[in-house]
Design a protein around this motif. Sequence first.
Motif, short mmCIF file in Angstrom:
data_model
loop_
_atom_site.label_atom_id
_atom_site.label_comp_id
_atom_site.label_asym_id
_atom_site.label_seq_id
_atom_site.Cartn_x
_atom_site.Cartn_y
_atom_site.Cartn_z
N ILE B 100 0.75 -1.11 -0.06
CA ILE B 100 -0.07 0.04 -0.03
C ILE B 100 1.09 1.27 -0.02
O ILE B 100 0.55 2.20 -0.80
N LYS B 104 1.12 3.44 -3.39
CA LYS B 104 0.26 4.89 -3.10
C LYS B 104 1.44 5.70 -3.57
O LYS B 104 0.94 6.85 -4.32
N ILE B 166 -4.87 1.33 -2.85
CA ILE B 166 -3.70 2.02 -3.28
C ILE B 166 -3.97 3.28 -3.99
O ILE B 166 -2.87 4.13 -3.94
#
Lengths: 351, 294
Positions: B100, B104, B166
């Motif tokens: 994540i 991201k 995400i």
Amino acid sequence: MATVALKGVKKRFGTVDVIHGIDMEIADGEFIVIVGPSGCGKSTLLRMVAGLETISEGEIQINGLRVNEKEPMDRDIAMVFQNYALYPHMSVRQNMAYGLKIARIPKPEIERKVAEAAKLLQLEPYLDRKPRELSGGQRQRVAMGRAIVRQPAVFLFDEPLSNLDAKLRVQMRLEIRELQSKLGITSLYVTHDQVEAMTMANRMIVMNGGVAEQIGTPLEVYERPRTLFAAQFIGSPSMNTVQGTAADGMVTLPGGAVLPCRSRHSGPVTVGIRPEHVHVDPNGPLALDVTLTEPLGATTLLHGKLKNGAELFTASLQGVHTTEQGTHSVQFSVPAEDIHLFDPATTLRLD
Amino acid sequence: MAAPERKTQGKLPAAGMVEKRGSALWMTHALMILGVLVVFFPIWLAFVASTVTQPEIVSPPMPLLPGGHFVENYTRALFAGVNIPVATMLLNSLVMALGIALGKIAISLLSAFAIVYFRFPGRTTFFWMIFITLMLPVEVRIVPTYEVVAGFGLLNSYAGLIFPLIASATATFLFRQFFLTIPDELAEAARVDGARPMRFFVDIVLPMSRTNIAALFVILFIYGWNQYLWPLLITTEPEMNTIVMGIKQMFPSGDDTADWPVIMATSILAMIPPVIVVVSMQKLFIRGLVDSEK
């Protein structure tokens, strides 16, 4: 080594015309200064040559080839920005080598070129420093170095000295000029400083409101300004103007003073007199009521109004003139060849 | 400690607003220590509970000093657990949190770069669309998201754990703000130097955003690590449980007794990776929040 040609170059932002068509041929190795007040379009013109702005109309040629559609990197130019635009996370060496690295030039050659430029600019001790650890003048040199290493056809300078203090500016001015004549690379240099324009240019473009008011050598512009704007922009303090009437090689000013001039023109005119062309002469036709004097050492500036006239007038006299308190009057004359006449309607020079 | 004292010397006592001397100094410290105790006490209890035996916990009063079963309890938790060894859950959490955080950052860097440096039709529309998704927390769109993930057959997989979480409007927005502070001339200089957009991104923009990336990494790692509701929904097999939700799964249903020492040991273990991340990246993290390095 390159020639640059501007052919009817125009720039439009939306419906607003910012450059109204400029024509110019620049010879190989020439140093051209584009000078004008803020917002006159001088930087825009330079950025169009660089390829950072699109060209709305007309054509720009480098070495006789149209470059309108080319990306900056394909135009063989290098640019020095006003705020230097150095990459903050790279050392001086990396900053200078970046363009070469992208061009996939072999490492040893990059090393050699950077070392050469560093030597030329006296940057050798700083090669491993970051830009933030350098002084303004050194950053300026790095920006120059980044331009030099690529050995471009054309150098573009966008007000490169405006962030430096006065003393450093004079020094860098000389250095840039020396470097340019040593390398012989065609250069375009934008500035709003008329002293830089006068001292550096082979030829200058005086711009105002998107129009080239005059293109010529510094002395041409100084001695025979083509428009009132060029006359007032070049020269410091700027040229005095008085409305008058010309007839038979004489101009009559509002106060009744009569001055000889070289022009055969007759009718209403704008008379331009440079402050430094005033000669103190007890029998002179003009009288200045001095309200303020500024002693500069080598010269003294007298500010005041012409007798019998309302126009503000400045005279620059050689040497130190002890100031008298309060208003006093100075008689003076101006040689005929130093009287510039302009058409009041078109502001063009009258001969 | 010495600096503020020296500063106040020779000043009039009336300027006592910021003076830190004598009783005032002790007061602030006492308050601070009290605050730390209040925050730390539950964690201490959890730690104590993880080092004693089950009977010791359930018979009041509860012990306040660590017992001698530290190694035994932790070994049991890590390699046996209640439903599944904690080591597996730790690994799952690590994969999810890293996925994540890194995902991201990568996505928001690229989308911020696109929004700031490219002029394309609908640029502002896209920006506002991204921005508006900020107003919707995961919980609001959890049912449709579950539908989609189930439809793709991603239940009980790392992909299912990571992908729905995400995209990040916050990070995109932060990077956009940072990119806007990079002077235009830098992009132009790079263009003159011959850098194509992606080259400019990799060579200039990325290194300049280093501290911001580090700060975001810390925040996003903890965000990912602490996810509870989403893993709870989509991981039905114990092998895919993450540790934060796994702790809850350790509580028995019905009348069975909870294995408190192991549960507490798991709690302590769950805290360690975020602490490591914060401590090891503290310098960069604070730099990224405080200065813009220019």
